[in-house]
Design an enzyme around this catalytic site. Structure first.
Site, PDB file in Angstrom:
ATOM      1  N   SER A  52       0.848  -1.189   0.000  1.00 39.73           N
ATOM      2  CA  SER A  52       0.000   0.000   0.000  1.00 39.73           C
ATOM      3  C   SER A  52       0.884   1.239   0.000  1.00 39.73           C
ATOM      4  O   SER A  52       2.112   1.142   0.066  1.00 39.73           O
ATOM      5  CB  SER A  52      -0.910  -0.002   1.228  1.00 39.73           C
ATOM      6  OG  SER A  52      -0.131   0.259   2.371  1.00 39.73           O
ATOM      7  N   LYS A  53       0.235   2.393  -0.040  1.00 33.02           N
ATOM      8  CA  LYS A  53       0.976   3.664  -0.051  1.00 33.02           C
ATOM      9  C   LYS A  53       1.867   3.798   1.176  1.00 33.02           C
ATOM     10  O   LYS A  53       2.911   4.444   1.130  1.00 33.02           O
ATOM     11  CB  LYS A  53      -0.012   4.833  -0.082  1.00 33.02           C
ATOM     12  CG  LYS A  53      -0.771   4.886  -1.376  1.00 33.02           C
ATOM     13  CD  LYS A  53      -1.242   6.281  -1.688  1.00 33.02           C
ATOM     14  CE  LYS A  53      -1.413   6.404  -3.163  1.00 33.02           C
ATOM     15  NZ  LYS A  53      -1.265   7.702  -3.715  1.00 33.02           N
ATOM     16  N   ARG A  54       1.397   3.202   2.255  1.00 34.85           N
ATOM     17  CA  ARG A  54       2.155   3.211   3.506  1.00 34.85           C
ATOM     18  C   ARG A  54       3.575   2.678   3.305  1.00 34.85           C
ATOM     19  O   ARG A  54       4.524   3.067   3.984  1.00 34.85           O
ATOM     20  CB  ARG A  54       1.364   2.349   4.488  1.00 34.85           C
ATOM     21  CG  ARG A  54       1.948   2.040   5.824  1.00 34.85           C
ATOM     22  CD  ARG A  54       0.868   1.348   6.658  1.00 34.85           C
ATOM     23  NE  ARG A  54       0.453   0.069   6.066  1.00 34.85           N
ATOM     24  CZ  ARG A  54       1.081  -1.085   6.287  1.00 34.85           C
ATOM     25  NH1 ARG A  54       2.131  -1.133   7.063  1.00 34.85           N
ATOM     26  NH2 ARG A  54       0.632  -2.197   5.739  1.00 34.85           N
ATOM     27  N   GLY A  95       5.332   3.227   0.789  1.00 31.94           N
ATOM     28  CA  GLY A  95       6.052   4.100  -0.129  1.00 31.94           C
ATOM     29  C   GLY A  95       5.752   3.787  -1.593  1.00 31.94           C
ATOM     30  O   GLY A  95       6.416   4.290  -2.483  1.00 31.94           O
TER      31      GLY A  95
END
Ligand code: GLU
Length: 465
Positions: free
Chosen positions: A250-252, A254
């Site tokens: 996920s975006k978490r 990066g």
């Protein structure tokens, strides 16, 4: 000699607004395989799930692909425009094919109301049974003329569904767990499971490269191919891309979309190189490739089945390597829009010198303003008063320097020795005075590029002179 059938692959995103790394990697592997085999790479927009449509998502998909250089080969449908195939523009094809199966007794019209369907579902849930729709549950005749209906594909009794996946090897899936799935919805739109087969057949797709999450839909797809007596393509289910902690990416972690990498100043060929390494290697230790080299070495046999791990640091490293493979001049052109506005007041020769100095540490172009701003504007600083007498000595020492790197070095080292000072400390203060930073490129190179006038002005100012 019979000619080998041409390889035709497709990327078939649903326009739901975001293209994650796994999707992009599917597109990239499909593209590479097409280029490797001199086959065709087709873009097909699967927009039959109307509830999940996002405006402008098709343009977004195209922009992502084009930035990465994944140019699709055909789909020229609208007045010569180089557009993709779009499922919502092909509804009559799915309807015709669904009707043909009804005629042949391989599919049926089902008038079951949504309330009754929900009731059946709840009943199964209460009985702790998996819900499986079969023809005996269906309402085969309408209550009223013009009642809405769906067309269901009938799963007839038969052997298990077996196929040979290019990545996963032989797959055996139980036919008896499959239910009579909807092929055509009451609004005339096909379901994914039906449209994907009709289109892959009509578009003569030879290899289906897609995410592993579609492995479980493949048995249904295969039964549809069999019902039409169509040739089944080679399935190639790609491993998932996970975050460094092995959880869903996920975006978490990066992870960004291709366009976000573009906007952060990554090189498209580096992102291309990195994506290709997620689940593929050519069996050598080579890590850095151009897109053309990848097309040459890519093959399905070296796609791994274990999950690929997305590592943003490795992408940064790879981008840095691609950056340093370019000449400084090329780099200046590619990074043009990332320079701070003040840089425009300086000529190209000066910007080239600046870039030469920071190139070694540069990971992506969005770092350029932070790394270079002091080359274009005097830093604002607070120098401790007790450092000022020393800075004044530096000014005196450099006043008649020619500001070559060598002369700067000789003079500053001589000063440190004569005054019995600590090199690190003195150079640190000078660096701070001229750049406003504690870390910057080499001191002599920096002073040299800044030039005599600017360097001395800043040193005098810092010295309070
Ligand atoms: N439309 C599907 C998706 O959004 C594509 C599945 C396939 O490639 O068959 O991922």
């Amino acid at each position: 000699m019979t000619e080998k059938p041409k390889v035709r692959v497709r990327f078939a995103p649903s326009p739901t607004g975001y293209l994650h790394i796994g999707n992009l990697r599917s597109a990239l592997f499909s593209y590479l395989y097409a280029r490797h085999t001199q086959g065709s790479f087709i873009l097909r927009i699967e927009d039959t799930d109307r509830a999940r449509l996002v405006e402008d998502a098709v343009d977004y998909v195209k922009e992502n692909l084009l930035w990465l250089g994944l140019n699709w080969d055909e789909g020229i449908e609208k007045g010569g425009e180089h557009g993709p195939y779009v499922q919502s523009e092909r509804l009559n094809l799915y309807a015709e094919h669904a009707e043909a199966l009804v005629e042949q007794g391989k599919a049926y019209r089902d008038y079951t109301s949504s309330q009754r369907l929900e009731g059946l579902r709840q009943h199964a849930q209460k009985a702790k049974q998996p819900f499986k729709f079969t023809k005996d549950m269906a309402q085969l005749e309408p209550d009223h003329k013009d009642d809405p209906f769906v067309i269901r594909f009938e799963i007839k009794p038969g052997p298990n569904v077996i196929w040979n996946d290019a990545v996963w090897g032989e797959q055996t899936w139980k036919r008896k767990v499959l239910d009579d799935f909807v092929a055509l919805k009451s609004d005339g739109f096909p379901t994914y499971n039906f449209a994907v087969v009709v289109d892959d057949h009509l578009m003569e797709i030879s290899h289906v490269l897609r995410g592993q999450e579609f492995l479980s839909t493949t048995p249904k797809n295969i039964l549809v191919y069999e019902a039409f007596d169509w040739q089944i393509p080679q399935f190639v289910h790609l491993p998932p891309v996970l975050g460094p902690d092995k959880s869903k990416l996920s975006k978490r972690h990066g992870a960004k979309s291709a366009l976000e990498y573009r906007d952060a100043g990554y090189l498209s060929e580096a992102v291309f190189n990195y994506l290709a390494s997620l689940g593929f290697n050519d069996g050598t230790t080579q890590e850095i490739y151009t897109p053309a080299e990848l097309a040459k070495v890519f093959n399905l046999g070296r796609i791994q089945a274990s999950p690929a791990i997305f590592d943003p640091d490795r992408l940064d490293w790879m981008n840095g390597v691609h950056i340093r493979q370019m000449t400084t001049k090329q780099l200046l052109v590619r990074s043009a829009e990332f320079w701070p506005p003040e840089a425009k007041k300086f000529d190209e020769a000066y910007r080239l010198k600046v870039l030469e100095l920071i190139k070694e540490r540069l990971k992506y172009f969005a770092e350029i303003p932070e790394l270079t701003s002091f080359f274009f504007t005097d830093p604002k600083l607070n120098i401790k008063p007790d450092s000022q007498p020393m800075l004044l000595k530096v000014v005196n020492k450099l006043e008649d320097s020619d500001f070559s790197e060598k002369d700067l070095e000789n003079r500053l080292r001589a000063l440190v020795a004569a005054e019995d000072l600590k090199t690190g400390q003195v150079f640190g203060i000078i660096r701070l005075a001229v750049t406003g930073k504690t870390a910057a490129p080499g001191l002599f190179e920096t002073l040299h590029v800044l030039g005599k006038e600017t360097s001395l002005r800043r040193l005098r100012h810092a010295a309070g002179a």
